[in-house]
Design a protein around this motif. Structure first.
Motif, PDB file in Angstrom:
ATOM      1  N   ASP A  71      -2.224  -4.870   9.306  1.00 21.23           N
ATOM      2  CA  ASP A  71      -0.966  -4.163   9.571  1.00 21.23           C
ATOM      3  C   ASP A  71      -1.244  -2.810  10.223  1.00 21.23           C
ATOM      4  O   ASP A  71      -1.517  -1.826   9.552  1.00 21.23           O
ATOM      5  CB  ASP A  71      -0.184  -3.975   8.275  1.00 21.23           C
ATOM      6  N   THR A  72      -1.157  -2.772  11.536  1.00 19.72           N
ATOM      7  CA  THR A  72      -1.453  -1.531  12.263  1.00 19.72           C
ATOM      8  C   THR A  72      -0.276  -0.557  12.266  1.00 19.72           C
ATOM      9  O   THR A  72      -0.462   0.614  12.573  1.00 19.72           O
ATOM     10  CB  THR A  72      -1.870  -1.836  13.716  1.00 19.72           C
ATOM     11  N   MET A  73       0.926  -0.995  11.910  1.00 23.64           N
ATOM     12  CA  MET A  73       2.074  -0.088  11.871  1.00 23.64           C
ATOM     13  C   MET A  73       2.033   0.791  10.621  1.00 23.64           C
ATOM     14  O   MET A  73       2.377   1.965  10.664  1.00 23.64           O
ATOM     15  CB  MET A  73       3.390  -0.859  11.923  1.00 23.64           C
ATOM     16  N   TYR A  74       1.633   0.224   9.497  1.00 20.33           N
ATOM     17  CA  TYR A  74       1.642   0.956   8.238  1.00 20.33           C
ATOM     18  C   TYR A  74       0.245   1.183   7.663  1.00 20.33           C
ATOM     19  O   TYR A  74       0.103   1.771   6.594  1.00 20.33           O
ATOM     20  CB  TYR A  74       2.515   0.223   7.211  1.00 20.33           C
ATOM     21  N   GLY A  75      -0.766   0.720   8.339  1.00 17.28           N
ATOM     22  CA  GLY A  75      -2.135   0.894   7.874  1.00 17.28           C
ATOM     23  C   GLY A  75      -3.065   0.976   9.063  1.00 17.28           C
ATOM     24  O   GLY A  75      -2.696   1.467  10.124  1.00 17.28           O
ATOM     25  N   THR A  76      -4.272   0.499   8.885  1.00 15.17           N
ATOM     26  CA  THR A  76      -5.242   0.461   9.976  1.00 15.17           C
ATOM     27  C   THR A  76      -5.724  -0.973  10.121  1.00 15.17           C
ATOM     28  O   THR A  76      -5.669  -1.753   9.175  1.00 15.17           O
ATOM     29  CB  THR A  76      -6.445   1.380   9.689  1.00 15.17           C
ATOM     30  N   ASP A  77      -6.204  -1.309  11.291  1.00 13.19           N
ATOM     31  CA  ASP A  77      -6.708  -2.657  11.514  1.00 13.19           C
ATOM     32  C   ASP A  77      -8.149  -2.711  11.044  1.00 13.19           C
ATOM     33  O   ASP A  77      -9.031  -2.149  11.675  1.00 13.19           O
ATOM     34  CB  ASP A  77      -6.600  -3.025  12.998  1.00 13.19           C
ATOM     35  N   GLU A  78      -8.376  -3.357   9.941  1.00 19.28           N
ATOM     36  CA  GLU A  78      -9.718  -3.466   9.371  1.00 19.28           C
ATOM     37  C   GLU A  78     -10.400  -4.762   9.821  1.00 19.28           C
ATOM     38  O   GLU A  78     -11.414  -5.140   9.260  1.00 19.28           O
ATOM     39  CB  GLU A  78      -9.627  -3.417   7.846  1.00 19.28           C
ATOM     40  N   ALA A  79      -9.821  -5.444  10.786  1.00 19.63           N
ATOM     41  CA  ALA A  79     -10.376  -6.667  11.373  1.00 19.63           C
ATOM     42  C   ALA A  79     -10.560  -7.797  10.355  1.00 19.63           C
ATOM     43  O   ALA A  79     -11.403  -8.655  10.532  1.00 19.63           O
ATOM     44  CB  ALA A  79     -11.685  -6.374  12.098  1.00 19.63           C
ATOM     45  N   GLU A  80      -9.771  -7.804   9.286  1.00 19.75           N
ATOM     46  CA  GLU A  80      -9.815  -8.911   8.329  1.00 19.75           C
ATOM     47  C   GLU A  80      -9.086 -10.117   8.883  1.00 19.75           C
ATOM     48  O   GLU A  80      -9.476 -11.250   8.655  1.00 19.75           O
ATOM     49  CB  GLU A  80      -9.173  -8.503   6.994  1.00 19.75           C
ATOM     50  N   MET A  81      -7.984  -9.839   9.589  1.00 20.72           N
ATOM     51  CA  MET A  81      -7.159 -10.904  10.148  1.00 20.72           C
ATOM     52  C   MET A  81      -6.596 -10.435  11.480  1.00 20.72           C
ATOM     53  O   MET A  81      -6.456  -9.243  11.711  1.00 20.72           O
ATOM     54  CB  MET A  81      -5.996 -11.242   9.206  1.00 20.72           C
ATOM     55  N   ALA A  82      -6.226 -11.390  12.315  1.00 21.03           N
ATOM     56  CA  ALA A  82      -5.647 -11.065  13.621  1.00 21.03           C
ATOM     57  C   ALA A  82      -4.129 -10.908  13.533  1.00 21.03           C
ATOM     58  O   ALA A  82      -3.447 -10.847  14.542  1.00 21.03           O
ATOM     59  CB  ALA A  82      -6.015 -12.145  14.632  1.00 21.03           C
ATOM     60  N   ARG A  83      -3.607 -10.856  12.307  1.00 18.63           N
ATOM     61  CA  ARG A  83      -2.172 -10.706  12.071  1.00 18.63           C
ATOM     62  C   ARG A  83      -1.984 -10.052  10.713  1.00 18.63           C
ATOM     63  O   ARG A  83      -2.962  -9.783  10.017  1.00 18.63           O
ATOM     64  CB  ARG A  83      -1.475 -12.070  12.096  1.00 18.63           C
ATOM     65  N   HIS A  84      -0.740  -9.822  10.339  1.00 17.77           N
ATOM     66  CA  HIS A  84      -0.471  -9.264   9.014  1.00 17.77           C
ATOM     67  C   HIS A  84      -0.929 -10.229   7.927  1.00 17.77           C
ATOM     68  O   HIS A  84      -0.684 -11.432   8.027  1.00 17.77           O
ATOM     69  CB  HIS A  84       1.025  -9.015   8.797  1.00 17.77           C
ATOM     70  N   GLY A  85      -1.536  -9.702   6.899  1.00 16.57           N
ATOM     71  CA  GLY A  85      -1.948 -10.519   5.760  1.00 16.57           C
ATOM     72  C   GLY A  85      -0.779 -10.709   4.811  1.00 16.57           C
ATOM     73  O   GLY A  85      -0.794 -10.201   3.701  1.00 16.57           O
ATOM     74  N   LEU A  86       0.226 -11.418   5.268  1.00 15.89           N
ATOM     75  CA  LEU A  86       1.450 -11.600   4.509  1.00 15.89           C
ATOM     76  C   LEU A  86       1.882 -13.057   4.613  1.00 15.89           C
ATOM     77  O   LEU A  86       1.945 -13.618   5.709  1.00 15.89           O
ATOM     78  CB  LEU A  86       2.533 -10.685   5.076  1.00 15.89           C
ATOM     79  N   HIS A  87       2.154 -13.673   3.453  1.00 17.89           N
ATOM     80  CA  HIS A  87       2.543 -15.083   3.434  1.00 17.89           C
ATOM     81  C   HIS A  87       3.543 -15.321   2.314  1.00 17.89           C
ATOM     82  O   HIS A  87       3.350 -14.864   1.188  1.00 17.89           O
ATOM     83  CB  HIS A  87       1.314 -15.968   3.214  1.00 17.89           C
ATOM     84  N   CYS A  88       4.604 -16.045   2.596  1.00 14.18           N
ATOM     85  CA  CYS A  88       5.583 -16.414   1.588  1.00 14.18           C
ATOM     86  C   CYS A  88       5.165 -17.748   0.975  1.00 14.18           C
ATOM     87  O   CYS A  88       5.294 -18.798   1.602  1.00 14.18           O
ATOM     88  CB  CYS A  88       6.984 -16.515   2.190  1.00 14.18           C
ATOM     89  N   ASP A  89       4.656 -17.686  -0.239  1.00 13.03           N
ATOM     90  CA  ASP A  89       4.194 -18.862  -0.966  1.00 13.03           C
ATOM     91  C   ASP A  89       5.369 -19.693  -1.468  1.00 13.03           C
ATOM     92  O   ASP A  89       5.359 -20.913  -1.401  1.00 13.03           O
ATOM     93  CB  ASP A  89       3.333 -18.374  -2.140  1.00 13.03           C
ATOM     94  N   SER A  90       6.394 -18.996  -1.983  1.00 16.91           N
ATOM     95  CA  SER A  90       7.572 -19.706  -2.468  1.00 16.91           C
ATOM     96  C   SER A  90       8.793 -18.799  -2.429  1.00 16.91           C
ATOM     97  O   SER A  90       8.677 -17.574  -2.455  1.00 16.91           O
ATOM     98  CB  SER A  90       7.363 -20.218  -3.892  1.00 16.91           C
ATOM     99  N   MET A  91       9.946 -19.450  -2.356  1.00 15.87           N
ATOM    100  CA  MET A  91      11.205 -18.716  -2.311  1.00 15.87           C
ATOM    101  C   MET A  91      12.250 -19.546  -3.039  1.00 15.87           C
ATOM    102  O   MET A  91      12.334 -20.761  -2.845  1.00 15.87           O
ATOM    103  CB  MET A  91      11.626 -18.501  -0.845  1.00 15.87           C
ATOM    104  N   ASP A  92      13.020 -18.887  -3.891  1.00 14.26           N
ATOM    105  CA  ASP A  92      14.102 -19.539  -4.630  1.00 14.26           C
ATOM    106  C   ASP A  92      15.425 -18.914  -4.225  1.00 14.26           C
ATOM    107  O   ASP A  92      15.496 -17.698  -4.034  1.00 14.26           O
ATOM    108  CB  ASP A  92      13.944 -19.343  -6.140  1.00 14.26           C
ATOM    109  N   PHE A  93      16.438 -19.734  -4.114  1.00 11.96           N
ATOM    110  CA  PHE A  93      17.778 -19.212  -3.867  1.00 11.96           C
ATOM    111  C   PHE A  93      18.800 -20.242  -4.326  1.00 11.96           C
ATOM    112  O   PHE A  93      18.506 -21.418  -4.485  1.00 11.96           O
ATOM    113  CB  PHE A  93      17.994 -18.859  -2.379  1.00 11.96           C
ATOM    114  N   GLU A  94      20.002 -19.761  -4.552  1.00  8.92           N
ATOM    115  CA  GLU A  94      21.088 -20.638  -4.960  1.00  8.92           C
ATOM    116  C   GLU A  94      21.747 -21.209  -3.712  1.00  8.92           C
ATOM    117  O   GLU A  94      22.111 -20.464  -2.804  1.00  8.92           O
ATOM    118  CB  GLU A  94      22.110 -19.835  -5.776  1.00  8.92           C
TER     119      GLU A  94
END
Length: 124
Positions: free
Chosen positions: A69-92
């Motif tokens: 996340d280069t907008m809110y952090g620094t690019d540490e070259a761990e991933m070529a994108r944000h390290g963010l993933h939605c594993d699950s989501m619940d809704f009515e």
């Protein structure tokens, strides 16, 4: 493990970037570290509000920005994108009122990034 209850607002002079600050909208994020090493941590996050960039802003505010996340952090070259993933989501369901649960497996690039640090995600 903790709760971040900090308001999020548009950063002055920006139209996309957000920040924690007075006058922002109420925002609540729950987080728990699941595994990690000295450089990378796998964190489960549950947002109680749905603010733009909420997870990214709150984690950076804690001093732990997302990998890639280069907008809110620094690019540490761990991933070529944000390290963010939605594993699950619940809704009515809006018409039936039934609880709907959607799940998605961890993407291969994220799994590989974690495994390079000895973190083996099994889900859940």
């Amino acid at each position: 493990e903790g709760i971040i209850e900090q308001p999020i607002r548009v950063k002055e002079g920006c139209c996309i970037t957000r920040e924690v600050g007075e006058g922002g909208k109420y925002s609540l994020t729950r987080w728990k570290a699941l595994a990690g090493d000295e450089k990378v941590t796998l964190v489960r996050v549950k947002i109680e509000t749905g603010r733009t960039h909420q997870i990214r802003v709150h984690m950076a505010w804690l001093g732990h920005p997302l990998a890639g996340d280069t907008m809110y952090g620094t690019d540490e070259a761990e991933m070529a994108r944000h390290g963010l993933h939605c594993d699950s989501m619940d809704f009515e369901h809006p018409m039936t009122g039934e609880l709907v649960r959607l799940t998605s497996p961890l993407p291969q690039d994220m799994r590989e990034a974690l495994e390079r640090h000895g973190i083996f995600y099994t889900g859940g």
